[in-house]
Motif scaffolding. Structure first.
Motif, PDB file in Angstrom:
ATOM      1  N   TYR A  29       0.816  -1.217   0.000  1.00  0.00           N
ATOM      2  CA  TYR A  29       0.000   0.000   0.000  1.00  0.00           C
ATOM      3  C   TYR A  29       0.850   1.267   0.000  1.00  0.00           C
ATOM      4  CZ  TYR A  29       0.995   0.002   4.988  1.00  0.00           C
ATOM      5  OH  TYR A  29       1.630   0.003   6.196  1.00  0.00           O
ATOM      6  N   THR A  68      11.733  10.178   9.841  1.00  0.00           N
ATOM      7  CA  THR A  68      11.004   9.138   9.127  1.00  0.00           C
ATOM      8  C   THR A  68      11.652   8.896   7.766  1.00  0.00           C
ATOM      9  OG1 THR A  68       8.801   8.484   8.369  1.00  0.00           O
ATOM     10  CG2 THR A  68       9.257  10.848   8.364  1.00  0.00           C
ATOM     11  N   GLY A  69      10.941   8.223   6.868  1.00  0.00           N
ATOM     12  CA  GLY A  69      11.524   7.929   5.564  1.00  0.00           C
ATOM     13  C   GLY A  69      10.404   7.613   4.588  1.00  0.00           C
ATOM     14  N   GLY A  70      10.701   6.804   3.625  1.00  0.00           N
ATOM     15  CA  GLY A  70      11.613   5.683   3.491  1.00  0.00           C
ATOM     16  C   GLY A  70      11.837   4.997   4.838  1.00  0.00           C
ATOM     17  N   GLU A  71      12.872   4.225   4.923  1.00  0.00           N
ATOM     18  CA  GLU A  71      13.175   3.597   6.216  1.00  0.00           C
ATOM     19  C   GLU A  71      14.378   4.323   6.826  1.00  0.00           C
ATOM     20  OE1 GLU A  71      11.888   1.733   8.467  1.00  0.00           O
ATOM     21  OE2 GLU A  71      13.753   1.881   9.594  1.00  0.00           O
ATOM     22  N   THR A  97      10.111   6.979  13.361  1.00  0.00           N
ATOM     23  CA  THR A  97       9.179   5.952  12.878  1.00  0.00           C
ATOM     24  C   THR A  97       9.945   4.949  12.028  1.00  0.00           C
ATOM     25  OG1 THR A  97       7.337   7.517  12.820  1.00  0.00           O
ATOM     26  CG2 THR A  97       7.112   5.574  11.469  1.00  0.00           C
ATOM     27  N   THR A  98       9.768   3.675  12.329  1.00  0.00           N
ATOM     28  CA  THR A  98      10.528   2.647  11.619  1.00  0.00           C
ATOM     29  C   THR A  98       9.652   1.437  11.335  1.00  0.00           C
ATOM     30  OG1 THR A  98      12.388   1.089  11.819  1.00  0.00           O
ATOM     31  CG2 THR A  98      11.354   1.763  13.875  1.00  0.00           C
ATOM     32  N   ASN A  99      10.062   0.642  10.324  1.00  0.00           N
ATOM     33  CA  ASN A  99       9.362  -0.627  10.119  1.00  0.00           C
ATOM     34  C   ASN A  99       9.914  -1.708  11.047  1.00  0.00           C
ATOM     35  OD1 ASN A  99      11.766  -1.614   8.861  1.00  0.00           O
ATOM     36  ND2 ASN A  99      11.052  -0.888   6.865  1.00  0.00           N
ATOM     37  N   SER A 121       5.903   0.398  12.596  1.00  0.00           N
ATOM     38  CA  SER A 121       4.792   0.082  11.703  1.00  0.00           C
ATOM     39  C   SER A 121       4.719  -1.428  11.547  1.00  0.00           C
ATOM     40  CB  SER A 121       5.016   0.723  10.333  1.00  0.00           C
ATOM     41  OG  SER A 121       5.249   2.100  10.503  1.00  0.00           O
ATOM     42  N   PHE A 191      -6.367   3.883   6.101  1.00  0.00           N
ATOM     43  CA  PHE A 191      -5.680   3.798   4.808  1.00  0.00           C
ATOM     44  C   PHE A 191      -5.886   5.122   4.067  1.00  0.00           C
ATOM     45  CE2 PHE A 191      -5.964   1.324   0.504  1.00  0.00           C
ATOM     46  CZ  PHE A 191      -4.652   1.657   0.206  1.00  0.00           C
ATOM     47  N   MET A 192      -4.792   5.660   3.567  1.00  0.00           N
ATOM     48  CA  MET A 192      -4.889   6.939   2.850  1.00  0.00           C
ATOM     49  C   MET A 192      -4.589   6.747   1.356  1.00  0.00           C
ATOM     50  SD  MET A 192      -3.117   9.561   5.522  1.00  0.00           S
ATOM     51  CE  MET A 192      -1.831   8.546   6.188  1.00  0.00           C
ATOM     52  N   MET A 332       3.850   7.531  -0.201  1.00  0.00           N
ATOM     53  CA  MET A 332       4.205   7.913   1.168  1.00  0.00           C
ATOM     54  C   MET A 332       5.707   7.808   1.408  1.00  0.00           C
ATOM     55  SD  MET A 332       2.090   8.928   3.418  1.00  0.00           S
ATOM     56  CE  MET A 332       1.685   8.255   4.993  1.00  0.00           C
TER      57      MET A 332
END
Ligand code: SAM
Length: 337
Positions: A29, A68-71, A97-99, A121, A191-192, A332
């Protein structure tokens, strides 16, 4: 000075800084399967340039910065950036913010560098589905990253989940149930329309109202008051150590209280996630402009921040136009969520 007012009397004191457009995942997404053509190295702001922008922004009242990113953990030496940003006078809150894929490797170093909080996330608790949604990610890396973050004191642990109908919506209750045992903040985010390859459609979208009623299948939710809640509305199951947050950028947008600016990895200030208006800082940063000029551009981006979006008004023409279309030219990963 704390914050600067925009044209609609909102105080702007929060800057989200994307430090890379590259990511080690390809969430369905968020990114096309082939990835994005990464920006050339020279297009990306150097750490010194980011630090300068944050310092100048802090001078006009920015107090909160999120990396944030990307990662962001995929960019080399991110701990250096954190240790510099935390020393900028006026910056009171620094988060990332990270995965979570690289988090077990970095959690201690991030904490030593001065990071206090982290958002992770995570869109599925099932290894196979996680792999599918992220196009190859290993859930176990994220879970050990979360454990490492907790041990390193990067708390409260905030987990962001985007429910997508027919993809992971059957896991809403499982995510909600985590708060019965763990002191986490589980945050459901609508969801955007930034998806790619046609994944975005209004049929995939689940409103916070519906997400909440599904979560209530686990038990009744009572409002929970948190010190810092931002746009999330928090709730708690009876006696649960954790809380559940609902973030509704579409169905009940919080534009009226929006306090954010975004800085993209290639140096564009984006006053609104949903508007293509961007102010390019790079020519000034690289052209020898004095701080005053950078400050003027930051103030300009605050001045042109739109009043809001009305994507969620489903009976408007816009919603139907967007039914199967994307609304943003940048995914995003290119803006910095
Ligand atoms: N790589 C980091 C991560 O995964 O958190 C930071 C960047 S990622 C673009 C930031 C957040 O944007 C993630 O929580 C992701 O779920 C969210 N995101 C990306 N595309 C989205 C979309 N179309 N709708 C809602 N959230 C989205």
């Amino acid at each position: 000075m704390s914050g600067i007012k925009d044209s609609y009397q909102r105080t702007i004191d929060y800057l989200r800084v994307s430090i890379t457009d590259r990511c080690n995942l390809r969430c369905v997404y968020c990114m096309p399967s082939e990835g994005i053509i990464p920006l050339e190295h020279k297009e990306i702001l150097r750490y010194e340039e980011i630090i300068r922008v944050v310092r100048i922004a802090a001078g006009i009242g920015v107090r909160k910065v999120r990396i944030t990113g990307g990662e962001p953990l995929a960019r080399r030496n991110v701990t250096y950036l954190i240790s510099e940003l935390r020393n900028i006078e006026g910056i009171k809150d620094l988060s990332l913010t990270t995965n979570g894929i690289l988090l077990s490797r970095y959690a201690d170093k991030l904490s030593e560098a001065g990071l206090k909080r982290i958002n992770i996330s995570l869109d599925s608790l099932k290894p196979d589905r996680y792999k599918e949604i992220t196009r190859g990610g290993d859930l176990h890396h994220v879970l050990s990253g979360i454990e490492a973050a907790e041990k390193a004191g990067l708390t409260p642990i905030k987990i962001n989940m985007v429910p997508l109908r027919g993809i992971n919506s059957d896991e809403i209750e499982d995510f909600a149930r985590l708060t019965l045992k763990l002191p986490y903040q589980i945050r459901f985010i609508e969801f955007m329309p930034f998806g790619t390859e046609g994944l975005w459609s209004s049929e995939r979208f689940i409103s916070v109202e519906e997400i909440k009623s599904i979560a209530e299948g686990v038990g009744p939710l009572a409002p929970a008051k948190l010190k810092k809640s931002g746009p999330a509305q928090y709730f708690r199951f009876d006696n649960a150590p954790g809380v559940i947050g609902f973030i509704s950028p579409i169905s009940n947008h919080f534009c009226g209280e929006c306090n954010r600016l975004r800085l993209t990895a290639d140096g564009k200030l984006r006053p609104c996630l949903f508007s293509e208006t961007e102010i390019d800082l790079k020519p000034a940063l690289r052209g020898g402009a004095p701080d005053d000029e950078i400050e003027r551009l930051i103030k300009l981006s605050i001045e042109v921040k739109p009043k809001g979006h009305d994507i969620g008004h489903r009976n408007t023409e816009l919603w139907s136009l967007m039914k199967n279309k994307e609304c943003s030219k940048r995914p995003m990963s290119r803006i910095g969520g």
